[in-house]
Design a protein around this motif. Structure first.
Motif: not given
Length: 404
Positions: A260-261, A263-264, A267-268, A345, A348-350
């Motif tokens: 998750g981190y 890929r996030g 994206v960021v 953040h 996307v990454m919460s």
């Protein structure tokens, strides 16, 4: 006979009273009972056979001591682990990069696996990733080569404009100051030519190390993509029965958080790079594409990378387009920072990373101090994985041994 029988109950009751008095007033039979009761112990050094009270340790101090030596042991173990990882830092970095590649390409390989064998899907996914990387590098090289002559002329003119601007208010520098600085830099380069050549040769050795890390990362990612689940199952089967369930839960939580981190953050970083590239293109700042790519890779260092990359863009804008455009680029730093911190953040990454911004900042600083740029990149995902594993093991403590 009557007198003897009448005196027996009185004698028995007196014996019971004497024994009860001894139990109530006598010293405890064991040292532990005496310690718990807080009674008096005979002191060998006291004159006349006197006694003094034994010192009683506070329960808080006992608890602190118990936690203290356990924390010392844990700290020593963590230090030894990081010392071993630092000793083999190239292998550690290669495995980390292989995990990143696996996290990014696993969805693509899973889609390709529906129409072709798994091994062929892995090869096709890796080839597409390599072709994309070379395409980006070729685009950067073509952009720099096409704008090099114009950039050199604009940079020379920009330096002259900056010199005239610094000579005016409010700085009032002496005319020719920048020319003197440039002459000193030229003399420094000429006098330290041997040192610079040795540094360049050292850079060649580092380039070989980087290529070695890249090849090892690709090699490991092939096996992670092809049979990573079977490798993890085999590893779990080597553990004792009692440890299999918590290790399985911890591994699952760690991988979910890491993917998750990864890929996030991609994206960021891509969003930041697109915004920076469009803004620099609108402002007609040279080298917009290389600066956007620099922003993409710098965004992998949270809270620090994007401002540094945009500061480089501001310097280029100041040298080629003037102070006004440079100020606009500086404002762009603030806008993108707010957008990244308050929009990208959280959206996307919460789910992957639930860390306070102060924890993120401290992790980045500690990682950079410990291992430079690589440490700054690895610090946040490492802390996120450790925190997620701790949360899972706290909710699901180790249970009884499993039967399978």
């Amino acid at each position: 006979m009557q007198h003897r029988s009448g005196s027996e109950p009185a004698r028995s009751s007196s014996i019971r009273r004497i024994r009860a008095g001894r139990r109530g007033t006598g010293a405890p039979r064991t040292a532990r009972a005496a310690w718990a009761a807080g009674g008096r112990r005979p002191s060998a050094g006291a004159p006349g056979g006197g006694s003094r009270e034994a010192p009683e340790i506070s329960p808080t101090l006992r608890l602190a001591a118990a936690y203290g030596w356990r924390l010392i042991v844990v700290g020593v173990v963590v230090y030894l682990i990081f010392a071993a990882l630092g000793r083999f830092h190239l292998v550690t970095l290669a495995v980390f990069l292989a995990l990143v590649v696996t996290a990014l390409l696993e969805p693509l390989v899973s889609v390709l696996d529906r129409w072709m064998p798994r091994s062929l899907a892995v090869v096709v996914g890796l080839l597409l990733a390599v072709l994309l990387l070379f395409a980006v590098l070729s685009l950067i090289g073509a952009n720099v080569a096409g704008e090099w002559d114009g950039l050199r002329r604009e940079f020379d003119g920009g330096v002259n404009r900056i010199g005239r601007w610094l000579e005016g208010p409010p700085f009032h520098l002496r005319p020719g100051t920048l020319a003197e600085v440039q002459a000193q830099v030229s003399r420094f380069v000429a006098s330290h030519r041997t040192t610079l050549i040795n540094t360049a040769l050292t850079g060649v050795g580092r380039l070989v190390a980087v290529l070695t890390v890249g090849v090892l990362a690709v090699f490991c990612s092939v096996f992670f993509l092809y049979s990573g689940d079977r490798m993890w199952t085999w590893f779990g089967g080597q553990l004792p029965l009692r440890s299999r369930r918590p290790v399985r839960l911890a591994g699952r939580a760690a991988w979910v958080t890491f993917t998750g981190y990864t890929r996030g953050i991609v994206v960021v970083a891509a969003t930041n790079a697109v915004l920076v590239g469009v803004a620099l293109f609108v402002l007609r700042v040279p080298l917009a594409v290389p600066l956007a790519v620099l922003e993409f890779f710098a965004a992998f260092i949270p809270l620090v990378g994007s401002p540094v990359a945009l500061a480089v863009a501001a310097v280029v804008a100041l040298a080629t387009r003037g102070p006004l455009v440079a100020i606009v680029v500086v404002l762009l730093i603030v806008v993108i920072g707010q957008l990244e911190g308050h929009v990208l953040h959280p959206l996307v990454m919460s789910r992957a990373v639930r860390l306070h911004p102060m924890v993120v900042a401290l992790s980045v600083i500690c990682g950079s101090v410990a291992a430079g740029v690589a440490g700054a990149v690895v610090a946040v995902p490492l802390v996120s994985v450790v925190w997620s594993v701790y949360g899972v093991l706290r909710v699901h403590p180790p249970a009884l041994p499993e039967s399978d």
